[in-house]
Design a protein around this motif. Structure first.
Motif, PDB file in Angstrom:
ATOM      1  N   TYR A 131       3.033  18.307 -11.524  1.00  0.00           N
ATOM      2  CA  TYR A 131       3.609  18.650 -12.475  1.00  0.00           C
ATOM      3  C   TYR A 131       3.639  17.423 -13.809  1.00  0.00           C
ATOM      4  O   TYR A 131       4.427  16.094 -13.693  1.00  0.00           O
ATOM      5  CB  TYR A 131       5.244  19.574 -12.768  1.00  0.00           C
ATOM      6  N   GLN A 132       3.474  17.698 -15.048  1.00  0.00           N
ATOM      7  CA  GLN A 132       2.743  16.147 -15.778  1.00  0.00           C
ATOM      8  C   GLN A 132       2.782  15.027 -15.057  1.00  0.00           C
ATOM      9  O   GLN A 132       3.280  13.899 -15.538  1.00  0.00           O
ATOM     10  CB  GLN A 132       4.076  16.380 -16.767  1.00  0.00           C
ATOM     11  N   TRP A 133       2.307  15.153 -14.196  1.00  0.00           N
ATOM     12  CA  TRP A 133       1.369  14.215 -13.478  1.00  0.00           C
ATOM     13  C   TRP A 133       1.075  12.781 -14.604  1.00  0.00           C
ATOM     14  O   TRP A 133       0.015  13.024 -15.514  1.00  0.00           O
ATOM     15  CB  TRP A 133       0.502  14.281 -12.346  1.00  0.00           C
ATOM     16  N   GLY A 134       1.436  11.545 -14.270  1.00  0.00           N
ATOM     17  CA  GLY A 134       1.042  10.570 -15.103  1.00  0.00           C
ATOM     18  C   GLY A 134       1.198  10.855 -16.882  1.00  0.00           C
ATOM     19  O   GLY A 134       0.421  10.105 -17.549  1.00  0.00           O
ATOM     20  N   SER A 135       1.826  11.798 -17.265  1.00  0.00           N
ATOM     21  CA  SER A 135       2.187  12.490 -19.024  1.00  0.00           C
ATOM     22  C   SER A 135       2.613  11.241 -19.341  1.00  0.00           C
ATOM     23  O   SER A 135       2.695  11.152 -20.909  1.00  0.00           O
ATOM     24  CB  SER A 135       2.466  13.522 -18.594  1.00  0.00           C
ATOM     25  N   LEU A 136       3.173  10.217 -19.012  1.00  0.00           N
ATOM     26  CA  LEU A 136       4.272   9.109 -19.298  1.00  0.00           C
ATOM     27  C   LEU A 136       3.242   7.668 -19.449  1.00  0.00           C
ATOM     28  O   LEU A 136       4.281   6.849 -19.797  1.00  0.00           O
ATOM     29  CB  LEU A 136       5.998   8.669 -19.057  1.00  0.00           C
ATOM     30  N   GLY A 137       1.955   7.692 -19.148  1.00  0.00           N
ATOM     31  CA  GLY A 137       1.437   6.613 -18.793  1.00  0.00           C
ATOM     32  C   GLY A 137       1.898   5.481 -17.764  1.00  0.00           C
ATOM     33  O   GLY A 137       2.136   6.260 -16.812  1.00  0.00           O
ATOM     34  N   ASP A 138       2.467   4.309 -17.765  1.00  0.00           N
ATOM     35  CA  ASP A 138       3.122   3.180 -16.838  1.00  0.00           C
ATOM     36  C   ASP A 138       4.416   3.635 -17.191  1.00  0.00           C
ATOM     37  O   ASP A 138       5.494   2.239 -16.535  1.00  0.00           O
ATOM     38  CB  ASP A 138       2.412   2.273 -17.016  1.00  0.00           C
ATOM     39  N   LYS A 139       4.949   4.551 -17.508  1.00  0.00           N
ATOM     40  CA  LYS A 139       6.697   4.320 -17.997  1.00  0.00           C
ATOM     41  C   LYS A 139       6.676   5.764 -17.106  1.00  0.00           C
ATOM     42  O   LYS A 139       6.836   6.664 -17.010  1.00  0.00           O
ATOM     43  CB  LYS A 139       7.145   5.009 -19.290  1.00  0.00           C
ATOM     44  N   SER A 194       6.527   5.757 -13.754  1.00  0.00           N
ATOM     45  CA  SER A 194       5.108   5.450 -12.615  1.00  0.00           C
ATOM     46  C   SER A 194       4.424   4.428 -13.117  1.00  0.00           C
ATOM     47  O   SER A 194       3.814   4.094 -14.473  1.00  0.00           O
ATOM     48  CB  SER A 194       4.609   7.175 -12.247  1.00  0.00           C
ATOM     49  N   SER A 195       3.235   3.896 -12.434  1.00  0.00           N
ATOM     50  CA  SER A 195       1.955   3.213 -12.802  1.00  0.00           C
ATOM     51  C   SER A 195       1.029   3.466 -11.699  1.00  0.00           C
ATOM     52  O   SER A 195       0.657   4.579 -11.027  1.00  0.00           O
ATOM     53  CB  SER A 195       3.136   1.688 -12.014  1.00  0.00           C
ATOM     54  N   LYS A 196      -0.189   3.623 -12.146  1.00  0.00           N
ATOM     55  CA  LYS A 196      -1.303   3.463 -11.864  1.00  0.00           C
ATOM     56  C   LYS A 196      -1.718   2.521 -11.076  1.00  0.00           C
ATOM     57  O   LYS A 196      -3.522   2.568 -10.563  1.00  0.00           O
ATOM     58  CB  LYS A 196      -2.309   3.821 -13.119  1.00  0.00           C
ATOM     59  N   ARG A 197      -1.244   1.848 -10.722  1.00  0.00           N
ATOM     60  CA  ARG A 197      -1.216   0.256 -10.011  1.00  0.00           C
ATOM     61  C   ARG A 197      -1.359   0.865  -8.934  1.00  0.00           C
ATOM     62  O   ARG A 197      -0.331   0.502  -8.712  1.00  0.00           O
ATOM     63  CB  ARG A 197      -0.868  -0.480 -10.737  1.00  0.00           C
ATOM     64  N   PRO A 198      -1.644  -0.009  -8.151  1.00  0.00           N
ATOM     65  CA  PRO A 198      -1.641   0.606  -6.493  1.00  0.00           C
ATOM     66  C   PRO A 198      -0.341  -0.765  -5.600  1.00  0.00           C
ATOM     67  O   PRO A 198      -0.101   0.391  -4.867  1.00  0.00           O
ATOM     68  CB  PRO A 198      -2.987   1.028  -5.794  1.00  0.00           C
ATOM     69  N   THR A 199      -0.314  -0.908  -6.267  1.00  0.00           N
ATOM     70  CA  THR A 199       0.345  -2.614  -5.119  1.00  0.00           C
ATOM     71  C   THR A 199       1.708  -2.084  -5.824  1.00  0.00           C
ATOM     72  O   THR A 199       2.542  -2.885  -5.594  1.00  0.00           O
ATOM     73  CB  THR A 199      -0.042  -3.922  -5.735  1.00  0.00           C
ATOM     74  N   LYS A 200       2.054  -1.264  -7.335  1.00  0.00           N
ATOM     75  CA  LYS A 200       2.702  -1.520  -7.843  1.00  0.00           C
ATOM     76  C   LYS A 200       4.574   0.046  -6.378  1.00  0.00           C
ATOM     77  O   LYS A 200       3.069   0.503  -6.043  1.00  0.00           O
ATOM     78  CB  LYS A 200       3.000  -0.721  -9.335  1.00  0.00           C
ATOM     79  N   LYS A 201       5.352  -0.587  -6.487  1.00  0.00           N
ATOM     80  CA  LYS A 201       6.099   0.101  -6.389  1.00  0.00           C
ATOM     81  C   LYS A 201       5.718   1.846  -6.672  1.00  0.00           C
ATOM     82  O   LYS A 201       6.177   2.901  -5.191  1.00  0.00           O
ATOM     83  CB  LYS A 201       8.162  -0.062  -5.912  1.00  0.00           C
ATOM     84  N   ASN A 202       6.202   2.185  -7.855  1.00  0.00           N
ATOM     85  CA  ASN A 202       5.796   3.474  -7.837  1.00  0.00           C
ATOM     86  C   ASN A 202       4.764   3.783  -7.961  1.00  0.00           C
ATOM     87  O   ASN A 202       4.649   4.866  -9.235  1.00  0.00           O
ATOM     88  CB  ASN A 202       6.611   3.713  -9.279  1.00  0.00           C
ATOM     89  N   PHE A 203       3.633   3.206  -7.588  1.00  0.00           N
ATOM     90  CA  PHE A 203       2.250   3.907  -7.558  1.00  0.00           C
ATOM     91  C   PHE A 203       2.092   5.781  -7.294  1.00  0.00           C
ATOM     92  O   PHE A 203       2.482   6.113  -6.627  1.00  0.00           O
ATOM     93  CB  PHE A 203       1.360   3.098  -6.363  1.00  0.00           C
ATOM     94  N   GLU A 239       0.255  -1.712   0.128  1.00  0.00           N
ATOM     95  CA  GLU A 239       0.067   0.319   0.107  1.00  0.00           C
ATOM     96  C   GLU A 239       0.739   0.920  -0.079  1.00  0.00           C
ATOM     97  O   GLU A 239       2.484   1.000  -0.144  1.00  0.00           O
ATOM     98  CB  GLU A 239      -1.215  -0.180   1.101  1.00  0.00           C
ATOM     99  N   GLY A 240       0.316   2.677  -0.110  1.00  0.00           N
ATOM    100  CA  GLY A 240       1.235   3.371  -0.158  1.00  0.00           C
ATOM    101  C   GLY A 240       1.507   3.962  -1.374  1.00  0.00           C
ATOM    102  O   GLY A 240       0.418   3.365  -2.631  1.00  0.00           O
ATOM    103  N   VAL A 241       1.680   5.218  -1.536  1.00  0.00           N
ATOM    104  CA  VAL A 241       1.519   6.123  -2.601  1.00  0.00           C
ATOM    105  C   VAL A 241       3.131   6.307  -2.667  1.00  0.00           C
ATOM    106  O   VAL A 241       3.753   7.231  -1.745  1.00  0.00           O
ATOM    107  CB  VAL A 241       1.108   7.583  -2.699  1.00  0.00           C
ATOM    108  N   ASP A 242       3.928   6.821  -3.753  1.00  0.00           N
ATOM    109  CA  ASP A 242       4.780   6.911  -4.262  1.00  0.00           C
ATOM    110  C   ASP A 242       4.806   8.581  -4.363  1.00  0.00           C
ATOM    111  O   ASP A 242       4.873   9.223  -5.167  1.00  0.00           O
ATOM    112  CB  ASP A 242       5.632   6.712  -5.376  1.00  0.00           C
ATOM    113  N   LEU A 243       5.042   9.229  -3.505  1.00  0.00           N
ATOM    114  CA  LEU A 243       5.512  11.008  -3.474  1.00  0.00           C
ATOM    115  C   LEU A 243       6.639  10.923  -4.570  1.00  0.00           C
ATOM    116  O   LEU A 243       5.768  11.977  -4.947  1.00  0.00           O
ATOM    117  CB  LEU A 243       5.408  11.391  -1.790  1.00  0.00           C
TER     118      LEU A 243
END
Length: 198
Positions: A155-163, A165-174, A145-149
């Motif tokens: 700034y450009q949050w999620g602009s690269l899709g899953d490259k 950072s990840s949209k999946r909460p279980t990933k370390k770079n969520f 759990e948690g969010v990678d701060l």
């Protein structure tokens, strides 16, 4: 003096250290609580700013440690910078010139939740990189759990899709469910909007 090199620091130790420096150097330091972490720990900033007669504004800079809770040395780096500057600026011409020209902000531990997870549990089995946000629907905390701060800033949050950072909460770079959704990144954003750090 303050012994900084005897152990890694948690939020209780960081609080005691920055409070101690503010008490010891009250004319050049101010201690702020910028907010609270997801789990309610204080987000502390120590500002070092020597009053001068010059009318020109000082250049504001920001040094942040512990953005990822499992990056324990970054907390020590920030605290060591505070110690070195405060304990030596009166005898060191270069440090004194910094004090005259800069408005220096230190946030030694931005992610106390992840830091505590790393220090109190197995760093290998827990994900102290992220904050303490509960990101699933279960009552018990999970290591995933948690969010990678680092990836939650707007700034450009999620602009690269899953490259990156990840949209999946279980990933370390969520990256979180929305940009700037976390109290830790919100605290930095408010401070940056007010001071426009170099």
């Amino acid at each position: 003096g303050f012994e900084l090199n005897t152990s890694y620091k948690d939020i209780a130790m960081v609080s005691e250290i920055v409070w101690g420096y503010q008490q010891k150097y009250p004319t050049v330091t101010t201690l702020y609580q910028l907010g609270e972490s997801t789990q309610g720990f204080p987000l502390l900033a120590l500002r070092i700013n020597q009053k001068t007669k010059q009318k020109a504004s000082k250049l504001p800079i920001l040094i942040v440690g512990g953005l990822h809770g499992n990056e324990l040395l970054t907390v020590d780096y920030a605290l060591d910078n505070i110690k070195t500057l405060l304990e030596n600026y009166q005898q060191n011409a270069e440090f004194l010139s910094w004090m005259s020209a800069l408005d220096i902000w230190f946030i030694p531990l931005l992610n106390p939740d992840g830091n505590l997870l790393t220090l109190r549990k197995s760093a290998k089995k827990q994900n102290g990189r992220k904050n303490g946000r509960q990101t699933d629907t279960l009552c018990e905390n999970s290591p995933k759990e948690g969010v990678d701060l680092y990836h939650n800033f707007p700034y450009q949050w999620g602009s690269l899709g899953d490259k990156g950072s990840s949209k999946r909460p279980t990933k370390k770079n969520f990256r979180g469910f929305a940009p700037n959704s976390e109290p830790e990144t919100q605290a930095i954003s408010r401070l940056a909007q007010e001071h426009h750090f170099a």
